[in-house]
Design a protein around this motif. Structure first.
Motif, PDB file in Angstrom:
ATOM      1  N   HIS A   1       0.827  -1.467  -0.182  1.00  0.00           N
ATOM      2  CA  HIS A   1      -0.054   0.055  -0.146  1.00  0.00           C
ATOM      3  C   HIS A   1       0.882   1.371  -0.046  1.00  0.00           C
ATOM      4  CE1 HIS A   1      -3.074   3.083   0.741  1.00  0.00           C
ATOM      5  NE2 HIS A   1      -2.303   3.119   1.948  1.00  0.00           N
ATOM      6  N   ALA A   2       1.808   1.407   1.029  1.00  0.00           N
ATOM      7  CA  ALA A   2       2.376   2.738   1.106  1.00  0.00           C
ATOM      8  C   ALA A   2       3.556   2.947  -0.175  1.00  0.00           C
ATOM      9  CB  ALA A   2       3.328   2.616   2.233  1.00  0.00           C
ATOM     10  N   VAL A   3       3.976   1.922  -0.516  1.00  0.00           N
ATOM     11  CA  VAL A   3       5.027   2.268  -1.759  1.00  0.00           C
ATOM     12  C   VAL A   3       4.240   2.539  -2.931  1.00  0.00           C
ATOM     13  CG1 VAL A   3       6.254   0.552  -3.565  1.00  0.00           C
ATOM     14  CG2 VAL A   3       6.659   0.456  -0.951  1.00  0.00           C
ATOM     15  N   ARG A   4       2.919   1.958  -3.164  1.00  0.00           N
ATOM     16  CA  ARG A   4       2.223   2.353  -4.335  1.00  0.00           C
ATOM     17  C   ARG A   4       1.723   3.897  -4.282  1.00  0.00           C
ATOM     18  NH1 ARG A   4      -1.133  -2.637  -7.013  1.00  0.00           N
ATOM     19  NH2 ARG A   4       0.527  -3.832  -7.353  1.00  0.00           N
ATOM     20  N   HIS A   5       1.306   4.170  -2.894  1.00  0.00           N
ATOM     21  CA  HIS A   5       0.934   5.593  -2.803  1.00  0.00           C
ATOM     22  C   HIS A   5       2.289   6.585  -2.864  1.00  0.00           C
ATOM     23  CE1 HIS A   5      -1.699   8.955  -1.399  1.00  0.00           C
ATOM     24  NE2 HIS A   5      -0.694   9.290  -0.775  1.00  0.00           N
ATOM     25  N   VAL A   6       3.127   6.108  -2.470  1.00  0.00           N
ATOM     26  CA  VAL A   6       4.454   6.977  -2.774  1.00  0.00           C
ATOM     27  C   VAL A   6       4.786   7.132  -4.246  1.00  0.00           C
ATOM     28  CG1 VAL A   6       6.808   7.252  -2.358  1.00  0.00           C
ATOM     29  CG2 VAL A   6       5.653   6.417  -0.460  1.00  0.00           C
ATOM     30  N   ALA A   7       4.415   5.984  -4.946  1.00  0.00           N
ATOM     31  CA  ALA A   7       4.756   6.073  -6.632  1.00  0.00           C
ATOM     32  C   ALA A   7       3.800   7.168  -7.092  1.00  0.00           C
ATOM     33  CB  ALA A   7       4.402   4.589  -6.848  1.00  0.00           C
ATOM     34  N   ARG A   8       2.481   7.180  -6.432  1.00  0.00           N
ATOM     35  CA  ARG A   8       1.474   8.125  -7.018  1.00  0.00           C
ATOM     36  C   ARG A   8       1.996   9.585  -6.741  1.00  0.00           C
ATOM     37  NH1 ARG A   8      -5.003   8.112  -5.428  1.00  0.00           N
ATOM     38  NH2 ARG A   8      -5.490   9.766  -6.789  1.00  0.00           N
ATOM     39  N   LEU A   9       2.357   9.728  -5.525  1.00  0.00           N
ATOM     40  CA  LEU A   9       2.983  11.137  -5.001  1.00  0.00           C
ATOM     41  C   LEU A   9       4.067  11.599  -6.187  1.00  0.00           C
ATOM     42  CD1 LEU A   9       2.511  10.753  -1.344  1.00  0.00           C
ATOM     43  CD2 LEU A   9       1.183  12.046  -2.797  1.00  0.00           C
ATOM     44  N   VAL A  10       5.017  10.434  -6.045  1.00  0.00           N
ATOM     45  CA  VAL A  10       6.430  10.849  -6.924  1.00  0.00           C
ATOM     46  C   VAL A  10       5.904  11.549  -8.426  1.00  0.00           C
ATOM     47  CG1 VAL A  10       8.408  10.112  -8.076  1.00  0.00           C
ATOM     48  CG2 VAL A  10       7.904   9.786  -5.565  1.00  0.00           C
ATOM     49  N   THR A  11       4.968  10.773  -8.993  1.00  0.00           N
ATOM     50  CA  THR A  11       4.567  11.189 -10.292  1.00  0.00           C
ATOM     51  C   THR A  11       3.999  12.644 -10.326  1.00  0.00           C
ATOM     52  OG1 THR A  11       2.130  10.414 -10.222  1.00  0.00           O
ATOM     53  CG2 THR A  11       4.047   8.986 -10.787  1.00  0.00           C
ATOM     54  N   LEU A  12       3.424  13.161  -9.259  1.00  0.00           N
ATOM     55  CA  LEU A  12       2.636  14.474  -9.232  1.00  0.00           C
ATOM     56  C   LEU A  12       3.659  15.502  -9.013  1.00  0.00           C
ATOM     57  CD1 LEU A  12      -0.464  13.562  -6.977  1.00  0.00           C
ATOM     58  CD2 LEU A  12      -0.092  13.801  -9.463  1.00  0.00           C
ATOM     59  N   ASP A  13       5.113  15.114  -8.421  1.00  0.00           N
ATOM     60  CA  ASP A  13       6.047  15.923  -8.207  1.00  0.00           C
ATOM     61  C   ASP A  13       7.044  16.316  -9.522  1.00  0.00           C
ATOM     62  OD1 ASP A  13       7.960  17.770  -6.902  1.00  0.00           O
ATOM     63  OD2 ASP A  13       9.138  16.109  -6.714  1.00  0.00           O
ATOM     64  N   SER A  14       7.081  17.763  -9.853  1.00  0.00           N
ATOM     65  CA  SER A  14       7.802  17.763 -11.350  1.00  0.00           C
ATOM     66  C   SER A  14       9.026  17.205 -11.157  1.00  0.00           C
ATOM     67  CB  SER A  14       7.878  19.253 -11.616  1.00  0.00           C
ATOM     68  OG  SER A  14       8.444  19.912 -10.591  1.00  0.00           O
ATOM     69  N   ASP A  15       9.989  17.242  -9.966  1.00  0.00           N
ATOM     70  CA  ASP A  15      11.207  16.816 -10.173  1.00  0.00           C
ATOM     71  C   ASP A  15      11.192  15.286 -10.009  1.00  0.00           C
ATOM     72  OD1 ASP A  15      12.281  19.330  -9.980  1.00  0.00           O
ATOM     73  OD2 ASP A  15      12.402  19.649  -7.667  1.00  0.00           O
ATOM     74  N   GLY A  16      10.236  14.833  -9.326  1.00  0.00           N
ATOM     75  CA  GLY A  16      10.298  13.212  -9.160  1.00  0.00           C
ATOM     76  C   GLY A  16       9.863  12.645 -10.540  1.00  0.00           C
ATOM     77  N   GLU A  17       9.022  13.253 -11.232  1.00  0.00           N
ATOM     78  CA  GLU A  17       8.569  12.799 -12.466  1.00  0.00           C
ATOM     79  C   GLU A  17       9.626  12.841 -13.388  1.00  0.00           C
ATOM     80  OE1 GLU A  17       6.233  14.514 -16.401  1.00  0.00           O
ATOM     81  OE2 GLU A  17       5.837  15.464 -14.534  1.00  0.00           O
ATOM     82  N   ARG A  18      10.528  13.979 -13.459  1.00  0.00           N
ATOM     83  CA  ARG A  18      11.870  13.854 -14.255  1.00  0.00           C
ATOM     84  C   ARG A  18      12.655  12.936 -13.819  1.00  0.00           C
ATOM     85  NH1 ARG A  18      10.690  19.747 -14.096  1.00  0.00           N
ATOM     86  NH2 ARG A  18      12.094  19.696 -12.092  1.00  0.00           N
ATOM     87  N   ALA A  19      12.864  12.670 -12.509  1.00  0.00           N
ATOM     88  CA  ALA A  19      13.843  11.568 -12.151  1.00  0.00           C
ATOM     89  C   ALA A  19      13.287  10.052 -12.914  1.00  0.00           C
ATOM     90  CB  ALA A  19      13.764  11.579 -10.801  1.00  0.00           C
TER      91      ALA A  19
END
Length: 352
Positions: free
Chosen positions: A257-275
Motif C-alpha cells: 500500500h505505502a509503496v504504491r501511494h508513494v509512487a503516485r505522489l512522486v508522479t505528481l512532483d515535477s522533480d520526481g517525474e523527471r527523475a
C-alpha cells in the motif's frame, strides 16, 4: 502529472516502466517470497511479527501520508499556497481531532470504523494503481472499480480473520485496551459460522469481480492488464491465508500500500517525474522523503505525547504498536479525504 486514462500515451511510458520495475514487480516477488516459508510451516515469535509495523513509523507507514499538505495542489499541477496548506491543516485538526475524541469515548466502535475505513482506503489505493500505474483496461465501469475496491481492500482486512482469528482478536484488544475497555462487543465477528459466511461470500465476490473483468478485457485471457489484476489478487489471497495476520498486514502496509501511494505522489512532483523519466527512482524517492520528513517528525512527536494521554499506557512492544495503530487510525481519516480529492481530480471513478 496524472497518469489516469493515459495507458497508451507515449509520454508516460518511461515513468510507468520505471515504476513497474521498482514499485510494482519487486513487491510481487517480496510478497511471494514471504508466502513460501509460512506455507511450508515456518513459525516465528509473535514479538517478531510486530517488527514491520514498528519500523513503518519511520520508513513508509507514517511518511506515505506526510505529503498530504502538498498533494491537493500538486494533483492540479499547481504550487502550494498558504491557503492550501492551511486547508489541509484544518482538515487534519478537525477530522483527526474528532476521531481521536471518539477513541476515548467509544473505543470499540472506533476500532470497527478503523477496519471499515482502512478496507475502503486500501482498496481505493489499489484501484488507482491498477488504472494509473499499471494501465489496465478491463475496469470499464464505475461498478467494476467499486467491486475491485471491495475485493482489494478486503484482502488485508478480511482474509486474515478467516484463519488467524486469535491474532485478529489480539490486535483489537491491543487497540481498545489502551482506553481501558475490552473488545467483547466484537466476539460475534470471531465466531466460526460468521467467519465461514464471510469467507465464502468474499471468495464468490472475488471470482465474480475477476470474471466480469475477464469478459470486458480487450484481449480476453491474453489481456495483460486482466492477468495482472488476477495475478495480484491470487497472490494476496495466498499471502493473507499463509502468513500470520500481524506480520502479513505489517508487510503489506509498508511494501504494498505505502509503496504504491508513494509512487503516485512522486508522479505528481515535477522533480520526481523527471527523475522517473530518466529511470532514477532513487532520486525520486529522495525528493519524496525530503517533502515527507517534517510532518513525519511531527507525527512521531504526537505519538510520544499520545503515550501520556491514554488511560492505559503501553508497557510492551505489542502494546506500543497498538498505540501507534490508534495514531495511524486518527491520521488515516483526513488522509482518506485528501486521497479521495486526488481521485476526483484525476478521474479515477469517472469512466468514459
Amino acid at each position: 502529472m496524472a497518469l489516469v486514462g493515459s495507458a497508451f500515451d507515449g509520454r508516460y511510458a518511461a515513468v510507468r516502466e520505471t515504476l513497474d520495475g521498482t514499485a510494482i514487480r519487486p513487491v510481487w516477488v517480496l510478497h511471494a517470497l514471504v508466502v513460501l516459508p509460512f506455507a511450508l510451516g515456518l513459525e516465528v515469535p509473535l514479538v517478531v511479527q510486530y517488527v514491520p509495523l514498528a519500523v513503518s513509523a519511520l520508513l513508509l507507514g507514517l511518511p506515505h501520508g506526510a505529503v498530504d499538505h502538498l498533494a491537493p495542489t500538486r494533483v492540479r499541477g499547481e504550487a502550494p499556497t498558504l491557503r492550501s496548506l492551511a486547508g489541509v491543516g484544518v482538515l487534519y485538526g478537525v477530522l483527526g481531532g474528532a476521531y481521536l475524541a471518539a477513541w476515548f469515548l467509544a473505543p470499540v466502535a472506533s476500532f470497527g470504523f478503523f477496519i471499515a475505513m482502512t478496507w475502503a482506503h486500501w482498496g481505493q489505493g489499489d484501484v488507482h494503481a491498477l488504472v494509473a500505474l499499471e494501465g489496465v483496461e478491463h475496469l470499464r465501469t464505475t461498478g467494476q472499480r467499486v467491486a475491485t475496491l471491495v475485493v482489494r481492500g478486503g484482502l488485508p482486512m478480511l482474509v486474515p480473520l478467516l484463519l488467524g482469528v486469535d491474532q485478529y482478536r489480539e490486535v483489537a484488544t491491543l487497540l481498545v485496551g489502551r482506553f481501558g475497555v475490552e473488545a467483547a462487543a466484537l466476539d460475534p465477528l470471531f465466531r466460526v459460522e460468521t467467519r465461514l459466511a464471510l469467507g465464502v461470500g468474499f471468495a464468490l465476490l472475488t471470482v465474480a469481480t475477476l470474471a466480469v473483468g475477464l469478459a470486458r478485457a480487450p484481449g480476453g485471457l491474453a489481456d495483460a492488464g486482466w492477468r495482472r489484476d488476477a495475478g495480484e489478487t491470487t497472490l494476496l489471497w495466498a499471502f493473507f491465508l499463509a502468513v500470520p495476520p500481524i506480520l502479513a498486514v505489517g508487510v503489506y502496509f509498508c511494501l504494498w500500500h505505502a509503496v504504491r501511494h508513494v509512487a503516485r505522489l512522486v508522479t505528481l512532483d515535477s522533480d520526481g517525474e523527471r527523475a522517473l523519466r530518466r529511470g532514477d527512482a532513487v532520486a525520486a524517492l529522495a525528493g519524496f522523503y525530503r517533502d515527507a520528513a517534517p510532518l513525519t517528525l511531527v507525527s512521531l512527536a504526537f505519538l510520544a505525547g499520545f503515550y501520556w494521554l491514554v488511560p492505559v499506557r503501553p508497557g510492551t512492544l505489542p502494546e506500543t504498536v497498538g498505540l501507534y495503530l490508534v495514531l495511524i487510525a486518527v491520521l488515516t481519516l483526513p488522509h482518506v479525504v485528501v486521497v479521495s480529492l486526488m481521485d476526483r481530480v484525476e478521474g479515477v471513478w469517472r469512466v468514459a
